[in-house]
Design an enzyme around this catalytic site. Structure first.
Site, mmCIF file in Angstrom:
data_model
loop_
_atom_site.group_PDB
_atom_site.id
_atom_site.type_symbol
_atom_site.label_atom_id
_atom_site.label_comp_id
_atom_site.label_asym_id
_atom_site.label_seq_id
_atom_site.Cartn_x
_atom_site.Cartn_y
_atom_site.Cartn_z
ATOM 1 N N HIS A 168 39.994 38.143 39.836
ATOM 2 C CA HIS A 168 39.033 37.648 40.827
ATOM 3 C C HIS A 168 37.634 38.004 40.345
ATOM 4 O O HIS A 168 37.308 39.181 40.165
ATOM 5 C CB HIS A 168 39.289 38.266 42.205
ATOM 6 C CG HIS A 168 38.343 37.766 43.250
ATOM 7 N ND1 HIS A 168 38.622 36.660 44.037
ATOM 8 C CD2 HIS A 168 37.111 38.200 43.629
ATOM 9 C CE1 HIS A 168 37.603 36.443 44.854
ATOM 10 N NE2 HIS A 168 36.675 37.368 44.629
ATOM 11 N N CYS A 169 36.810 36.987 40.121
ATOM 12 C CA CYS A 169 35.475 37.200 39.566
ATOM 13 C C CYS A 169 34.424 37.045 40.662
ATOM 14 O O CYS A 169 34.194 35.918 41.141
ATOM 15 C CB CYS A 169 35.214 36.203 38.432
ATOM 16 S SG CYS A 169 33.610 36.435 37.634
ATOM 17 N N PRO A 170 33.785 38.117 41.104
ATOM 18 C CA PRO A 170 32.742 37.969 42.130
ATOM 19 C C PRO A 170 31.504 37.253 41.614
ATOM 20 O O PRO A 170 30.732 36.701 42.409
ATOM 21 C CB PRO A 170 32.432 39.414 42.524
ATOM 22 C CG PRO A 170 32.816 40.228 41.333
ATOM 23 C CD PRO A 170 33.972 39.518 40.700
#
Length: 397
Positions: A168-170
């Site tokens: 999950h890439c913010p």
């Protein structure tokens, strides 16, 4: 006679999807709920490139070549396109099991494991699956009520199972999975090239100016003071208006050292973005995911070989970056049935009464012709035959 058509609101599937995602543009855009860092990413890219195009590119296009801003614009547009494609797309979310499907899976698990004595821990819910002559375990997701496919994992932030989950890439505001990994990789690759390009030509700009007027004078004559106040076309008007002159000087001093600011931003970005690009290039060459690398799925104590790798770097890169892109299985813009959307279809009587004009005479006529509530079609007296015309009756006589 006017007929009123009643239109009911259509319920799309994205409105009822579980999880922690947000949707825009009637379900066409899908992102995570936490989007603050994504806006920071947009601000850094747009801000740095705007300063570069507004100041350094003007000087470099005249002194060196007009192709410098053209190539920079191409890199910028490609980076923004891949960023938005990564952020606004479905990463490969797997739908949750329906209640009937979940009950069937639970019944199947109970039949397989048998009755567990009280106080003992039930066995793990795992299925073995063979890929390339190697056993791969399919784990059961207690949230989605499904056995996750190979390489899938449940994202705790978006609360969804994602196929070929990478991470999950913010920074892009979304999960990175099977359906958007190639765009994520192209984004960080193009952003690395853009950062190196801007950083290099900022150094070239400072070097060219330093050869003419010296390094310290170059820092003083920053892009914020271009054109200088001495050649300002409205300097006479500014001298007449003292407030306007002081405002112009304040703006020039507030924009000083913009080149140094761009160099610092690019310098610190290089260490993170270029390093991230190198790491994902390594993963693409081995056909691995970040999740598998962190867990040590194929490099742990067991020394299990990666069943998804073709043993060839070119084949792995072609599969990850050039393979067919699977369609989304969510069908976000599909229309929900009326039973699932929480509304019931109107009856025939309600529909006909809503479409009839509300006229008092017509209402009285309909009420007089209505069938009694207690009578049935069999109880109604048969209709009397019509009387023959008078001329036909006289002819018969």
């Amino acid at each position: 006679m006017s007929v009123m058509v009643v239109r009911k609101k259509v319920t799309r599937k994205w409105e009822k999807l579980p999880g922690r995602n947000t949707f825009c543009c009637d379900g066409r855009v899908m992102m995570a709920r936490q989007k603050g860092i994504f806006y920071l990413t947009l601000f850094l890219i747009l801000g740095t490139c705007t300063l570069f195009f507004a100041f350094e590119c003007r000087y470099l296009a005249v002194q060196l070549s007009p192709a410098i801003p053209v190539f920079a614009a191409m890199l910028f547009l490609f980076s923004m396109a891949t960023l938005l494609r990564t952020s606004f797309s479905d990463p490969g979310v797997i739908p949750r099991a329906l209640p009937d499907e979940a009950a069937f899976i639970e019944m199947e698990i109970e039949a397989t494991n048998g009755a567990v004595p009280q106080g003992q821990r039930p066995p793990p819910r795992i299925k073995n699956f063979q890929i390339n002559n190697q056993i791969v375990k399919l784990k059961y997701c207690y949230t989605c009520k499904i056995f996750r496919p190979p390489r899938a994992s449940h994202c705790s932030i978006c609360d969804n199972c994602v196929e070929r989950f990478d991470h999950h890439c913010p920074w892009v505001g979304n999960c990175v999975g099977k359906r958007n990994y190639r765009y994520f990789y192209l984004f960080i690759l193009s952003l690395s090239l853009l950062t190196i390009y801007v950083f290099a030509f900022n150094i070239v700009y400072v070097a060219l100016k330093s050869l003419k007027i010296g390094f310290l004078e170059t820092l003083k004559e920053t892009p914020g003071t271009y054109p200088p106040l001495a050649v300002c076309p409205c300097k006479d008007w500014c001298h007449e208006k003292g407030e306007a002159l002081s405002l112009l000087v304040w703006l020039q001093h507030s924009l000083t050292y913009l080149t140094v600011l761009e160099v610092l931003i690019c310098f610190f970005t290089l260490w993170s973005v270029v390093g991230l690009t190198g790491f994902h290039t390594f993963l693409v060459a081995l056909n691995q995911t970040t999740n598998e690398d962190i867990k040590g799925s194929w490099t742990g104590k067991n020394r299990v070989q990666n069943p998804y790798s073709h043993g060839n770097i070119v084949k792995n890169c072609c599969e990850v970056l050039c393979g067919p892109l699977p369609p989304s299985v969510l069908d976000r813009r599909g229309i929900l049935p009326l039973e699932e959307s929480g509304s019931r279809p109107p009856s025939t009587q309600e529909t006909s009464s809503s479409l009839l004009p509300q006229s008092p005479a017509l209402t009285e006529h309909l009420s007089s012709n209505e069938m009694p509530e207690d009578s049935t079609p069999e109880e109604m007296p048969p209709p009397e035959p019509p009387e023959p015309p008078q001329e036909v009756a006289e002819a018969d006589k």
